[in-house]
Scaffold this motif. Structure first.
Motif, short mmCIF file in Angstrom:
data_model
loop_
_atom_site.label_atom_id
_atom_site.label_comp_id
_atom_site.label_asym_id
_atom_site.label_seq_id
_atom_site.Cartn_x
_atom_site.Cartn_y
_atom_site.Cartn_z
N VAL A 127 112.40 -20.81 80.06
CA VAL A 127 112.19 -20.66 78.61
C VAL A 127 111.42 -19.37 78.32
N PHE A 128 110.45 -19.05 79.17
CA PHE A 128 109.68 -17.81 79.01
C PHE A 128 110.58 -16.59 79.21
N ILE A 129 111.46 -16.64 80.21
CA ILE A 129 112.41 -15.55 80.43
C ILE A 129 113.30 -15.37 79.20
N ASP A 130 113.80 -16.48 78.69
CA ASP A 130 114.66 -16.41 77.51
C ASP A 130 113.92 -15.82 76.31
N TYR A 131 112.67 -16.18 76.16
CA TYR A 131 111.82 -15.64 75.09
C TYR A 131 111.68 -14.12 75.24
N LEU A 132 111.43 -13.64 76.46
CA LEU A 132 111.26 -12.20 76.69
C LEU A 132 112.56 -11.43 76.43
N LEU A 133 113.71 -12.12 76.50
CA LEU A 133 115.00 -11.46 76.26
C LEU A 133 115.41 -11.47 74.80
N ARG A 134 114.62 -12.07 73.93
CA ARG A 134 114.90 -11.93 72.50
C ARG A 134 114.81 -10.44 72.15
N PRO A 135 115.76 -9.87 71.42
CA PRO A 135 115.70 -8.44 71.11
C PRO A 135 114.39 -7.99 70.49
N GLU A 136 113.86 -8.77 69.55
CA GLU A 136 112.64 -8.34 68.87
C GLU A 136 111.42 -8.40 69.80
N VAL A 137 111.44 -9.33 70.77
CA VAL A 137 110.35 -9.40 71.75
C VAL A 137 110.51 -8.29 72.79
N SER A 138 111.73 -8.11 73.28
CA SER A 138 111.99 -7.05 74.26
C SER A 138 111.69 -5.68 73.68
N LYS A 139 111.92 -5.50 72.39
CA LYS A 139 111.55 -4.25 71.70
C LYS A 139 110.05 -4.02 71.81
N GLN A 140 109.25 -5.07 71.63
CA GLN A 140 107.80 -4.94 71.76
C GLN A 140 107.41 -4.48 73.15
N LEU A 141 108.13 -4.97 74.17
CA LEU A 141 107.84 -4.56 75.54
C LEU A 141 108.06 -3.07 75.72
N SER A 142 109.16 -2.55 75.19
CA SER A 142 109.47 -1.12 75.33
C SER A 142 108.51 -0.26 74.53
N GLU A 143 108.05 -0.77 73.42
CA GLU A 143 107.07 -0.01 72.63
C GLU A 143 105.72 0.03 73.33
N PHE A 144 105.42 -0.99 74.10
CA PHE A 144 104.15 -1.06 74.83
C PHE A 144 104.17 -0.18 76.06
N ILE A 145 105.27 -0.21 76.82
CA ILE A 145 105.42 0.62 78.00
C ILE A 145 106.89 1.02 78.08
N PRO A 146 107.19 2.26 77.73
CA PRO A 146 108.59 2.66 77.50
C PRO A 146 109.39 2.96 78.78
N TYR A 147 109.59 1.94 79.59
CA TYR A 147 110.55 2.03 80.68
C TYR A 147 111.96 1.89 80.10
N GLY A 148 112.96 2.13 80.93
CA GLY A 148 114.32 1.86 80.51
C GLY A 148 114.50 0.37 80.29
N ASN A 149 115.20 0.01 79.22
CA ASN A 149 115.36 -1.40 78.88
C ASN A 149 116.83 -1.80 79.00
N PRO A 150 117.16 -2.77 79.86
CA PRO A 150 118.56 -3.20 80.02
C PRO A 150 119.04 -4.12 78.90
N ASN A 151 118.14 -4.43 77.95
CA ASN A 151 118.45 -5.34 76.85
C ASN A 151 119.09 -4.56 75.71
#
Length: 356
Positions: free
Chosen positions: A281-305
């Motif tokens: 469930v946590f993995i699925d949550y992290l794959l939500r586009p709006e959540v995954s966007k937050q991850l890239s904004e925090f640390i801008p690695y390449g995002n496969p999402n």
């Protein structure tokens, strides 16, 4: 008397059923029960998930996240293998996923519990370290290359050899993983980094000894030192360069002419996990586009999402290390583990070189 005996048997049977049912609801859902646990034990790279993303998950699902970090794959694997902590989810790099699979350390993932997996771009399916998509979910990708501060390094580096420039004495950072350092050395020498001979390994670490006078530190998270100018140039991750760039526009990143390395960090569930469903469930949550966007904004690695990339601001999309020409990307190599004997030799030579 007979009625009392029958009633007693029925009562005992009901108690037995209740006891059996309680075994499946004690928070240990590694077997697949679709009930959220009270807590989730997460072990991740440092500086990888912003606190607000963790807080939002806790608020939405009522699950307490026990979160700890590591600085190297080796540290992660050692702690997972020790079994001291029953981590529910960890984030190894590609070739460590394969090692963990080969050593029977991972559970197969139930993708029915991860519908947001559909947001992962096709290019990141069926990776060589998990060809049947059984054990891992892509998280972030990037490259091993050369990060540098343009305030001090006036000409863009083009080769690993630039790290040996005597002008950079005491100003060079190297990654702290022996295999990653070995990859750099073997690429520089023109050897197959994933299949070096013992003689080539020895040759590579002799070359490292020549670099030691330039080395400030072995550091897997060099962003702060690059931003401050304490370090001028680094054998490092593209994401670390991009993170530093957000604070200092003088930071840039290149892939060397020898190729550099492409890598992917993934989400996996160790066999010791007690809360498998909650981890999914946590993995699925992290794959939500709006959540995954937050991850890239925090640390801008390449995002496969794909869904996240579509809604990223241009500033993040254009950060260092994300937009290389296709011919440059094709030169980058995937990292694969060495066999046990060469790994042991490599680790020994690495430690000896650092001491010398």
């Amino acid at each position: 008397m007979k009625k009392f005996f029958v009633f007693a048997l029925i009562s005992m049977f009901i108690v037995f059923l209740a006891a059996c049912g309680s075994d499946n609801n004690d928070g240990n859902n590694a077997g697949g029960d679709k009930e959220l646990s009270d807590e989730l034990i997460v072990f991740n790279w440092s500086e990888y998930i912003p606190q607000e993303v963790l807080d939002d998950f806790e608020d939405e699902f009522g699950v307490d996240i026990v979160y700890s970090t590591y600085n190297s794959n080796h540290e992660m694997l050692t702690k997972v293998q020790s079994g001291t902590v029953a981590y529910d989810i960890v984030f190894p790099s590609d070739y460590y996923v394969k090692q963990m699979v080969d050593n029977d350390l991972l559970l197969e993932i139930d993708f029915d519990n991860i519908p947001n997996y559909e947001n992962i771009a096709d290019a990141w399916h069926d990776m060589p370290f998990d060809p049947e998509n059984k054990y891992s979910v892509p998280f972030m990708y990037g490259y091993d290359g050369i990060a540098y501060n343009k305030e001090f390094v006036k000409e863009a580096p083009t080769s690993w050899e630039d790290l040996w420039n005597p002008e950079y004495a005491g100003k060079v950072l190297l990654l702290e993983e022996s295999k990653e350092v070995s990859n750099m050395l073997q690429q520089l020498l023109g050897n197959d980094m994933n299949d070096p001979t013992e003689e080539q390994l020895e040759e590579g670490f002799k070359k490292l000894q020549e670099l030691i006078p330039n080395v400030l530190a072995f550091d897997g998270t060099p962003s702060d030192r690059l931003v401050s100018g304490e370090a001028w140039i680094a054998h490092g991750y593209s994401g670390a360069a991009a993170t530093a760039w957000l604070e200092n526009e003088n930071i840039d990143f290149v892939l060397p002419e020898e190729g550099g390395i492409v890598w992917l960090d993934a989400m996996v569930i160790p066999k010791t996990a007690k809360n498998k469903y909650t981890a999914e469930v946590f993995i699925d949550y992290l794959l939500r586009p709006e959540v995954s966007k937050q991850l890239s904004e925090f640390i801008p690695y390449g995002n496969p999402n794909e869904g996240a990339v579509e809604i990223l601001p241009d500033e993040i999309k254009n950060s260092p290390g994300l937009n290389f020409p296709e011919e440059v990307i094709k030169r980058a190599e995937w990292n694969l583990p060495l066999d046990a004997d060469r790994t042991q030799l490599m680790n020994r030579l690495f430690q000896e070189s650092k001491v010398d």
